[in-house]
Design a protein around this motif. Structure first.
Motif: not given
Ligand code: GLV
Length: 322
Positions: A2, A11, A14-15, A18-24
């Motif tokens: 996380r 954004e 943040i993208k 998220r694209d790396k698979g992390y929960e943000v």
């Protein structure tokens, strides 16, 4: 893994995460205000990375609340005086910043302040809106030119150098500078003159622009004594950190006419502004927005995200603060 982001940011950053698979997790509550310490303490728990901004003091307590998962603190700013670096070092935490991407925008804002105060833009705007424009006037709202004047750059880092570039190449100004380091290439390129001691530079300048980080050695660098060293016709511009100027002394110097004007983006006790400054016409004030363009804030968010990704993937992030 996380990632906790203390305030809403563009954004695009943040993208990338998220694209790396992390929960943000974004602290949406702090959209138009600073994040609460409690919000940060709760958000950083079990997070691998903390993306912070300069309205927050990131101290040992916050670092411990993120232990043992926390690996990196990525500040969305070039300055990092809001982070306790010593505490981070003791805990083996990486700290990163976002240099480079905001250089030009901050330099532009520096000129926005210089031009606005010299050409009396805020006063003229008020005057026009108030319906006072009765006739073109040979003596109406006379300001001061940048061309042919002398600019003193205090701190020749990335931003100070860019300001010097615009001043010398664009506005026809003479450039003087002071820094801990003399740069002969810069002097040749910009026909600039170095002063080891700021006290020798100040009396020679029509404009003084501050570009130093906030350190114990730069706190109140511009105190009453140094403000008095400036010409009475000179302007002081600050897009660095508020505490570099003694704000009470600045108010005094503007009201007594020790200097002619000021353009100020950063304040000693943000978000508070010294009330005496608000009463004056010979100062232009902006609320710490020198890097605030859509393009640059997106790039800052993306760079902070890249720093986090590199750190969490076990590589040295590009903007590791030493
Ligand atoms: C803003 O003040 C920054 O340090 O980026």
């Amino acid at each position: 893994m996380r990632i906790f982001i203390t305030r809403p940011i563009p954004e695009s950053g943040i993208k990338l995460l998220r694209d790396k698979g992390y929960e943000v997790l974004v602290n949406e509550a702090a959209k138009d205000r600073a994040a609460d310490k409690q919000e940060i303490l709760a958000g950083v728990k079990d997070a691998g990375a903390l993306l912070s901004v300069l309205t927050e003091k990131i101290d040992a307590e916050i670092m411990d609340a993120g232990s043992p998962s926390l690996k990196v603190i990525a500040n969305l700013a070039v300055g990092f005086d809001n982070i306790d670096l010593e505490a981070a070092k003791q805990r083996n935490l990486m700290v990163t910043n976002t240099p480079g991407v905001l250089t030009n925008t901050v330099a532009e804002h520096t000129f926005a302040l210089m031009l606005a105060i010299s050409h009396r833009i805020a006063e003229a705007d008020k005057f026009t809106r108030a319906g006072m424009f009765n006739a073109w006037g040979p003596m109406l709202l006379l300001g001061s030119d940048l061309a042919g004047k002398t600019l003193g750059v205090v701190g020749l880092g990335r931003i100070g150098s860019r300001v010097a570039y615009h001043a010398a190449k664009g506005f026809g100004m003479k450039v003087l500078y002071t820094d801990v380091r003399k740069d002969e290439n810069f002097e040749r390129e910009f026909n600039a003159q170095f002063f080891e001691n700021i006290d020798d530079l100040l009396p020679r300048c029509d404009y003084v622009s501050l570009h130093v980080p906030l350190l114990e050695s730069t706190r109140h660098l511009m105190d009453e004594r140094r403000l008095k060293l400036m010409k009475t016709s000179a302007y002081l511009i600050n897009t660095s950190r508020g505490p570099v100027i003694d704000e009470k002394a600045l108010a005094l110097s503007l009201s007594k006419g020790w200097i002619r004007g000021a353009g100020i983006d950063v304040f000693e006790n943000e978000p508070k502004v010294e009330p005496e400054l608000l009463k004056l016409n010979n100062i232009i004030l902006t609320p710490h927005i020198a890097s605030a363009t859509e393009e640059t804030r997106s790039k800052m968010a993306e760079l902070a995200a890249k720093n986090i990704i590199e750190a969490l993937e076990g590589r040295v992030p590009p903007n590791l603060v030493k």
